[in-house]
Design an enzyme around this catalytic site. Structure first.
Site, PDB file in Angstrom:
ATOM      1  N   GLU A   1       0.831  -1.199   0.000  1.00  0.00           N
ATOM      2  CA  GLU A   1       0.000   0.000   0.000  1.00  0.00           C
ATOM      3  C   GLU A   1       0.870   1.254   0.000  1.00  0.00           C
ATOM      4  OE1 GLU A   1      -3.442   0.141  -0.251  1.00  0.00           O
ATOM      5  OE2 GLU A   1      -3.069  -1.966  -0.728  1.00  0.00           O
TER       6      GLU A   1
ATOM      7  N   TRP B   1       1.752   1.633  -3.472  1.00  0.00           N
ATOM      8  CA  TRP B   1       0.716   2.258  -4.304  1.00  0.00           C
ATOM      9  C   TRP B   1       0.817   3.788  -4.217  1.00  0.00           C
ATOM     10  CZ3 TRP B   1      -2.380   0.826  -8.125  1.00  0.00           C
ATOM     11  CH2 TRP B   1      -3.413   1.692  -8.501  1.00  0.00           C
TER      12      TRP B   1
ATOM     13  N   TRP C   1     -20.715  11.999 -19.489  1.00  0.00           N
ATOM     14  CA  TRP C   1     -21.071  12.311 -18.105  1.00  0.00           C
ATOM     15  C   TRP C   1     -22.379  13.092 -18.067  1.00  0.00           C
ATOM     16  CZ3 TRP C   1     -18.189   9.426 -15.234  1.00  0.00           C
ATOM     17  CH2 TRP C   1     -16.839   9.206 -15.534  1.00  0.00           C
TER      18      TRP C   1
ATOM     19  N   ASN D   1     -10.667   3.059   3.300  1.00  0.00           N
ATOM     20  CA  ASN D   1     -10.264   2.875   1.911  1.00  0.00           C
ATOM     21  C   ASN D   1     -11.241   2.018   1.113  1.00  0.00           C
ATOM     22  OD1 ASN D   1      -8.162   3.239  -0.191  1.00  0.00           O
ATOM     23  ND2 ASN D   1      -8.064   1.016  -0.081  1.00  0.00           N
TER      24      ASN D   1
ATOM     25  N   TRP E   1     -15.833  12.077 -12.638  1.00  0.00           N
ATOM     26  CA  TRP E   1     -14.944  11.739 -11.530  1.00  0.00           C
ATOM     27  C   TRP E   1     -14.253  12.960 -10.949  1.00  0.00           C
ATOM     28  CZ3 TRP E   1      -9.801  12.981 -11.887  1.00  0.00           C
ATOM     29  CH2 TRP E   1      -9.270  13.180 -13.161  1.00  0.00           C
TER      30      TRP E   1
ATOM     31  N   TRP F   1      -9.135   8.160  -8.041  1.00  0.00           N
ATOM     32  CA  TRP F   1     -10.409   8.452  -8.703  1.00  0.00           C
ATOM     33  C   TRP F   1     -10.386   7.974 -10.151  1.00  0.00           C
ATOM     34  CZ3 TRP F   1     -15.240   9.810  -7.446  1.00  0.00           C
ATOM     35  CH2 TRP F   1     -15.465  10.186  -6.117  1.00  0.00           C
TER      36      TRP F   1
END
Length: 499
Positions: free
Chosen positions: A298, A301, A329, A364, A382, A405
């Protein structure tokens, strides 16, 4: 809390000239004393020459993306804590506001400093300011030195054959692991020779914290910013939580995560401090090894997202996958507002957004569900969700926030496929099976039975009445049907695939 006097000095003339010119350490997203390469080098040089060290923080909202409201609150607390830590070493924290290159050059002239140190930030706007600063200092005969910043590995080290950064996490992380352990963390300086009197702003004049209304009560209740708190939280995680991390990290109803993200965001901890502490703990207690490996991935990441940002400075505004530029959208201010306020009618979604508003963070797993709901069930861009998170998260990170996102939306690097639409009911039932998380953050549903708490609209009128719930009044009806929302999302995705 530190006496404000440790952070401020009245605007007066400089005191007696020191035996050696001061060394300025420019602080940014590295609000700590330990494992601080720039400060370490300055303190080492000062010990030899007797030079004072000026610790300088510049509030420069033009340096990259200005922090959101929650992050500004954290920044104020972190600066207070740092000022107190510096004061215990006979130093002081100087605060200035304005364009960093100009301000730092001014402080160098005022103080007679001949050297400026800082830790680099591998982001385009920050690097541009570093170049401006180097030029401004050189014109005045002031030396400058940039040290490795807040990453485990510089972006230049992880490149593909064409010289570009990697866009898939697994090979990226393999490359990082193959490089071995990062350098060991550096110790904090034991003392800092008092600097000459240098003018400083006060935190109050920066207005980083809310006035009226004061919405930060939940943040104060939840967090203690600062290096000491960060290190204590890391120790606590490795001692009590890491062993169950693999399974518990997805459970919002449990204390199964590290909650280190805001401390890392502001550099109260460095990634290599986290790395070495975790590796040491696993060596001492092999039972936590799997949890530590997952935890470090993590951290990886975060590193991956920072590398993406280095290569794509417009990560918060531009789709990494250009085919999404034509995505249909559907702007909907009413639905967006309901989502922001935690009034969607889906309990796990609403719980997450209310947790965010109160604490400045969101679990998360729930972040993924909440984000998926906005971009897929509601077909809202987004970027609208990313902007809301940027303003309300204390851990809003310029790399992780937009990259995550885009990952959920399907338009980013190593992205989840767009046709993967999280079912908020099933996600709630799987990861909050007894409804404890929902009951905490959506108290109007606290008396709904566990088997119905993630879909209260399926309850009978008698069951709702028994729980004190009136759908449409005390708790909203779902603003979109899951099956219809999923179908609409897949239809929209099919359009860009054809295009």
């Amino acid at each position: 809390m530190v006496n404000e006097a440790t952070l401020t000095t009245p605007r007066t003339t400089l005191s007696t000239t020191p035996s050696a010119p001061p060394i300025i350490v420019w602080l940014r997203d590295d609000l700590r004393l330990s494992d601080h390469p720039a400060l370490h080098a300055a303190a080492k040089a000062a010990a030899k020459t007797g030079a004072p060290v000026i610790c300088l923080y510049v509030l420069d909202d033009s340096a990259g993306r200005a922090p959101g409201a929650a992050a500004r609150w954290w920044l104020a607390q972190s600066l207070r804590a740092l000022g107190a830590d510096i004061a215990t070493r006979d130093g002081s924290l100087i605060l200035r506001k304005g364009p960093a290159a100009r301000v730092i050059a001014e402080v160098a002239r005022e103080s007679g400093a001949r050297t400026v140190h800082w830790n680099g930030i591998a982001q385009a706007p920050h690097q541009a300011i570093e170049r401006q600063l180097e030029s401004a200092l050189a014109k005045n005969g002031v030396d400058s030195q940039c040290f490795p910043g807040d990453l485990l590995v510089p972006p230049a080290v992880i490149r593909n054959k064409e010289g570009r950064g990697l866009r898939v996490f697994t090979p990226f992380w393999r490359r990082v692991l193959a490089l071995g352990d990062p350098p060991k963390p550096l110790p904090a300086p034991k003392d800092l020779r008092p600097a000459p009197t240098v003018a400083s702003d006060t935190l109050e004049t920066w207005k980083l914290e809310p006035g009226k209304p004061d919405w930060a009560g939940g943040l104060r209740e939840t967090w203690t910013p600062g290096e000491a708190s960060a290190r204590a939280r890391l120790r606590d995680f490795l001692k009590h939580t890491a062993q169950g991390y693999v399974g518990d990290r997805d459970r919002p109803d449990r204390e199964g995560t590290s909650r280190l993200s805001p401390h890392l965001r502001f550099g109260e901890l460095s990634p290599r401090q986290v790395w070495h502490a975790a590796r040491f703990a696993a060596a001492e207690n092999p039972a936590i090894g799997p949890g530590v490996d997952k935890f470090l991935s993590e951290l990886g990441w975060r590193e991956f997202c920072r590398h993406l940002l280095h290569d794509h400075p417009n990560l918060a505004t531009e789709n990494l996958q250009a085919n999404f530029d034509g995505f249909p959208w559907k702007p909907d201010a009413k639905a967006l507002s309901a989502w922001q306020r935690g009034r969607t009618g889906y309990p796990i979604v609403d719980a997450g957004l209310r947790e965010l508003w109160h604490t400045g963070v969101m679990h998360n797993r729930v972040r993924m569900v909440v984000a998926s709901f906005l971009v897929k069930h509601l077909l809202i861009d987004w970027r609208d969700g990313e902007s809301w998170f940027w303003d309300t998260l204390v851990d809003a990170d310029a790399g992780s926030n937009p990259a995550n996102w885009q990952w959920v939306a399907g338009c980013g690097a190593d992205a989840a496929p767009y046709f993967r639409v999280f079912n908020p009911v099933l996600q709630g039932e799987r990861f909050d099976p007894d409804g404890a998380y929902v009951r905490r953050w959506v108290p109007e549903l606290k008396d709904v039975p566990p088997e119905l708490i993630h879909q209260p609209w399926q309850a009978t009128p008698i069951e709702l009445a028994s729980a004190g719930v009136t759908l449409g009044k005390s708790y909203p009806h779902p603003i979109v049907d899951h099956a219809k929302g999923r179908e609409r999302a897949l239809t929209a995705y099919a359009k860009i695939r054809k295009g």
